[in-house]
Design a protein around this motif. Structure first.
Motif, mmCIF file in Angstrom:
data_model
loop_
_atom_site.group_PDB
_atom_site.id
_atom_site.type_symbol
_atom_site.label_atom_id
_atom_site.label_comp_id
_atom_site.label_asym_id
_atom_site.label_seq_id
_atom_site.Cartn_x
_atom_site.Cartn_y
_atom_site.Cartn_z
ATOM 1 N N LEU A 94 0.885 -1.204 0.018
ATOM 2 C CA LEU A 94 -0.166 0.069 0.052
ATOM 3 C C LEU A 94 0.997 1.194 -0.069
ATOM 4 O O LEU A 94 1.625 1.354 0.870
ATOM 5 N N GLN A 95 0.742 1.898 -0.844
ATOM 6 C CA GLN A 95 1.386 3.372 -1.331
ATOM 7 C C GLN A 95 0.540 4.596 -0.822
ATOM 8 O O GLN A 95 -0.292 4.626 -1.383
ATOM 9 N N VAL A 96 1.136 5.277 -0.070
ATOM 10 C CA VAL A 96 0.543 6.493 0.447
ATOM 11 C C VAL A 96 0.854 7.667 -0.470
ATOM 12 O O VAL A 96 2.179 8.052 -0.319
ATOM 13 N N LEU A 97 0.148 7.908 -1.410
ATOM 14 C CA LEU A 97 0.664 9.087 -2.192
ATOM 15 C C LEU A 97 0.296 10.589 -1.697
ATOM 16 O O LEU A 97 1.017 11.485 -2.053
ATOM 17 N N TYR A 98 -0.559 10.597 -0.959
ATOM 18 C CA TYR A 98 -1.156 11.903 -0.396
ATOM 19 C C TYR A 98 -1.837 11.674 0.691
ATOM 20 O O TYR A 98 -2.867 10.984 0.947
ATOM 21 N N LEU A 99 -1.897 12.615 1.862
ATOM 22 C CA LEU A 99 -2.666 12.539 3.004
ATOM 23 C C LEU A 99 -2.894 13.759 3.645
ATOM 24 O O LEU A 99 -1.378 14.606 4.074
ATOM 25 N N GLN A 100 -3.651 14.544 3.814
ATOM 26 C CA GLN A 100 -3.762 15.831 4.273
ATOM 27 C C GLN A 100 -5.002 16.106 5.199
ATOM 28 O O GLN A 100 -6.199 15.658 4.658
ATOM 29 N N VAL A 101 -4.541 16.567 6.403
ATOM 30 C CA VAL A 101 -6.050 17.162 7.045
ATOM 31 C C VAL A 101 -5.786 18.534 7.274
ATOM 32 O O VAL A 101 -4.687 19.335 7.427
ATOM 33 N N LYS A 102 -7.112 19.428 7.292
ATOM 34 C CA LYS A 102 -6.878 20.691 7.259
ATOM 35 C C LYS A 102 -8.400 21.106 7.702
ATOM 36 O O LYS A 102 -9.221 20.698 8.190
ATOM 37 N N GLU A 103 -8.475 22.594 8.050
ATOM 38 C CA GLU A 103 -9.688 23.399 8.301
ATOM 39 C C GLU A 103 -9.556 24.665 8.115
ATOM 40 O O GLU A 103 -8.544 25.506 8.075
ATOM 41 N N GLU A 104 -10.654 25.230 7.715
ATOM 42 C CA GLU A 104 -10.741 26.612 7.350
ATOM 43 C C GLU A 104 -12.326 27.112 7.855
ATOM 44 O O GLU A 104 -13.256 26.529 7.749
ATOM 45 N N GLN A 105 -12.246 28.308 8.199
ATOM 46 C CA GLN A 105 -13.595 28.920 8.617
ATOM 47 C C GLN A 105 -14.455 29.321 7.311
ATOM 48 O O GLN A 105 -13.857 29.925 6.369
ATOM 49 N N THR A 106 -15.767 28.758 7.117
ATOM 50 C CA THR A 106 -16.209 28.921 5.677
ATOM 51 C C THR A 106 -17.544 29.587 5.948
ATOM 52 O O THR A 106 -18.036 30.063 4.838
ATOM 53 N N SER A 107 -18.079 30.145 7.257
ATOM 54 C CA SER A 107 -18.949 31.400 7.359
ATOM 55 C C SER A 107 -18.600 31.950 8.604
ATOM 56 O O SER A 107 -17.751 31.487 9.389
ATOM 57 N N ASN A 108 -19.368 32.770 9.051
ATOM 58 C CA ASN A 108 -19.327 33.571 10.409
ATOM 59 C C ASN A 108 -19.447 32.829 11.681
ATOM 60 O O ASN A 108 -19.190 33.160 12.548
ATOM 61 N N SER A 109 -20.291 31.608 11.331
ATOM 62 C CA SER A 109 -20.403 30.745 12.640
ATOM 63 C C SER A 109 -19.749 29.304 12.240
ATOM 64 O O SER A 109 -20.223 28.431 13.036
ATOM 65 N N GLU A 110 -19.150 29.098 11.398
ATOM 66 C CA GLU A 110 -18.934 27.530 10.951
ATOM 67 C C GLU A 110 -17.372 27.376 10.590
ATOM 68 O O GLU A 110 -16.957 28.252 9.738
ATOM 69 N N ILE A 111 -16.946 26.260 10.722
ATOM 70 C CA ILE A 111 -15.633 25.786 10.265
ATOM 71 C C ILE A 111 -15.676 24.566 9.697
ATOM 72 O O ILE A 111 -16.518 23.755 10.126
ATOM 73 N N THR A 112 -15.212 24.210 8.473
ATOM 74 C CA THR A 112 -15.098 23.157 7.824
ATOM 75 C C THR A 112 -13.656 22.379 8.270
ATOM 76 O O THR A 112 -12.756 22.951 7.527
ATOM 77 N N ALA A 113 -13.725 21.141 8.543
ATOM 78 C CA ALA A 113 -12.824 20.273 8.749
ATOM 79 C C ALA A 113 -12.749 19.384 7.548
ATOM 80 O O ALA A 113 -13.873 18.857 7.125
ATOM 81 N N ARG A 114 -11.343 19.182 6.925
ATOM 82 C CA ARG A 114 -11.456 18.102 5.559
ATOM 83 C C ARG A 114 -10.322 17.295 5.854
ATOM 84 O O ARG A 114 -9.226 17.525 6.375
ATOM 85 N N ALA A 115 -10.364 15.993 5.589
ATOM 86 C CA ALA A 115 -9.099 14.967 5.669
ATOM 87 C C ALA A 115 -9.337 14.367 3.934
ATOM 88 O O ALA A 115 -10.289 14.104 3.257
ATOM 89 N N GLU A 116 -8.190 14.378 3.385
ATOM 90 C CA GLU A 116 -8.083 13.872 1.956
ATOM 91 C C GLU A 116 -6.852 12.784 1.999
ATOM 92 O O GLU A 116 -6.070 12.536 2.757
ATOM 93 N N ILE A 117 -7.065 11.774 1.049
ATOM 94 C CA ILE A 117 -5.883 10.810 1.060
ATOM 95 C C ILE A 117 -5.989 10.398 -0.602
ATOM 96 O O ILE A 117 -6.937 10.238 -1.366
ATOM 97 N N LYS A 118 -4.914 9.744 -1.039
ATOM 98 C CA LYS A 118 -4.783 9.258 -2.278
ATOM 99 C C LYS A 118 -3.888 8.092 -2.167
ATOM 100 O O LYS A 118 -2.694 8.253 -1.651
ATOM 101 N N LEU A 119 -4.162 6.503 -2.442
ATOM 102 C CA LEU A 119 -3.556 5.481 -2.385
ATOM 103 C C LEU A 119 -3.214 4.786 -3.465
ATOM 104 O O LEU A 119 -4.183 4.799 -4.610
ATOM 105 N N ALA A 120 -2.161 4.027 -3.826
ATOM 106 C CA ALA A 120 -1.956 3.048 -4.815
ATOM 107 C C ALA A 120 -1.708 1.618 -4.147
ATOM 108 O O ALA A 120 -1.179 1.630 -3.066
ATOM 109 N N PHE A 121 -2.183 0.547 -4.678
ATOM 110 C CA PHE A 121 -1.998 -0.651 -4.427
ATOM 111 C C PHE A 121 -1.215 -1.368 -5.594
ATOM 112 O O PHE A 121 -1.473 -1.569 -6.613
ATOM 113 N N TYR A 122 -0.021 -2.240 -4.690
ATOM 114 C CA TYR A 122 0.605 -3.104 -5.820
ATOM 115 C C TYR A 122 0.570 -4.616 -5.153
ATOM 116 O O TYR A 122 0.491 -4.717 -4.003
ATOM 117 N N GLU A 123 1.118 -5.442 -6.183
ATOM 118 C CA GLU A 123 1.630 -6.602 -5.857
ATOM 119 C C GLU A 123 2.868 -7.154 -6.821
ATOM 120 O O GLU A 123 2.969 -6.779 -7.895
#
Length: 360
Positions: A94-123
């Motif tokens: 299992l190859q981890v090509l990308y893994l990122q967590v982040k957060e940003e305020q997206t309105s005057n009362s809300e914050i959006t948290a995000r997690a992203e991943i990209k994987l590759a599978f080999y044998e």
């Protein structure tokens, strides 16, 4: 001298340590019916291995998040709880090509948290490396701004959800025999990944929240004055339409009241409305505003007698504004405005505004 160096080094280490958040994946199992594979090895090919992203502190400054222990070991421990090696199962890399967590305020009362991943599978097949599958996935969660302190800890569950989704999808494609395999050179597992983001989130940016408090000086055909305004908006879209509030005072020019029955005319208004911000470049925005000023006109006639007049109207403006990328900075702008209102002396007005303020 040596003691001073030791103390400074210790303070730097403490500061570095406190500027990080450690995340450990909780023990949890997920179910795959009759799995025909297991994860033999996890390879971290991310170019930047120092962190997996960031959270934000109370000052809106980014704080690095690290996966504990290191990414390959943490993922290996997690998947081993659900995919147990057996003699009949195929070992997968299992190859981890990308893994990122982040957060940003997206309105005057809300914050959006995000997690992203990209994987590759080999044998490995007959001594050759075969790439079977690649997948990317993301997950968002919206929090109230008052719950910001809980966001960093919640990213752990999102990372587990991403891994579970990707592994289940691989198992599904493998069972249905829909994998499109290709032989690749072994060096792909040792080269740094060129992935800097996900294709599926390219058009879904979190954006950045802007709080703008500005002071404006205006010079119009009939008036001159000042106004303090607040605007809050997210730049996640190329075009945003935030709400705005303002308080201001203006005075009618002498050239307008010459020959009129009034000697002095002051206006005090509260305005509300909306603005359209169009991102031209990374820091430069075109803006078009529509607002409704409501207030009081204070008049003094030639005999020094005071009177009052209720003001209401509609205004618009078109201009440019510079907004820095940093969380705290100076904003500047200029615009042309037009106005209709129920003044006793004039009904239409137009002119220019210069604006300066802070982003926070």
């Amino acid at each position: 001298m040596r003691i001073i160096v030791i103390v400074i080094s210790w303070l730097m280490v403490v500061q570095f340590a406190t500027a990080q958040v450690q995340i450990t994946l909780k023990p949890a199992q997920f179910y795959i019916a009759s799995p025909s594979f297991y994860i033999k090895k996890v390879v971290d090919s991310r170019k930047d291995k120092q962190s997996i992203g960031y959270t934000k502190d109370v000052l809106d400054e980014k704080v690095a998040i690290k996966l504990n222990p290191e990414v390959p070991k943490a993922i290996q421990i997690f998947v081993n709880q659900s995919l147990v090696p057996t003699p009949q199962a195929t070992p997968i890399i299992l190859q981890v090509l990308y893994l990122q967590v982040k957060e940003e305020q997206t309105s005057n009362s809300e914050i959006t948290a995000r997690a992203e991943i990209k994987l590759a599978f080999y044998e490995k097949e007959q001594g050759k490396l075969k790439k079977n599958f690649s997948i990317e996935h993301y997950e968002d969660q919206v929090f109230a701004t008052s719950a910001q302190s809980r966001i960093a800890g919640s990213q752990e569950k999102r990372i587990r959800n991403l891994l579970e989704h990707c592994l289940k999808k691989f198992a599904e494609e493998r069972k249905a025999k829909r994998l499109t395999a290709e032989y690749v050179p072994p060096k792909v597992l040792s080269e740094p990944s060129a992935v800097h983001g996900l294709a599926i989130t390219k058009n879904k940016p979190l954006g950045q929240w802007h709080n703008l408090l500005t002071f404006k000086r205006s010079a119009g055909l009939h008036t001159q004055g000042w106004r303090v305004s607040y605007v809050g908006f997210s730049d996640r879209e190329e075009i945003t339409v935030p709400f705005m509030f303002s308080l201001g005072q203006s005075q009618v020019k002498e050239t307008t009241i010459n020959g009129a029955e009034y000697r002095v005319i002051d206006a005090y208004t509260f305005g509300f409305g909306t603005q359209v911000y169009i991102k031209l470049f990374s820091n430069l925005y075109a803006n078009v505003a529509l607002n409704v000023p409501v207030g009081l006109e204070v008049l003094r006639d030639r005999q020094e007698k005071r009177s009052h007049n209720f003001l209401i109207g509609v205004g618009s403006k078109q201009g440019l504004m510079y907004i820095p990328k940093s969380s705290l900075g100076i904003v500047v702008g200029g615009s042309i405005f037009q106005q209709l209102q129920t003044s006793r002396v004039f009904s239409t007005n137009w002119g220019f505004e210069l604006e300066i303020g802070i982003k926070f």
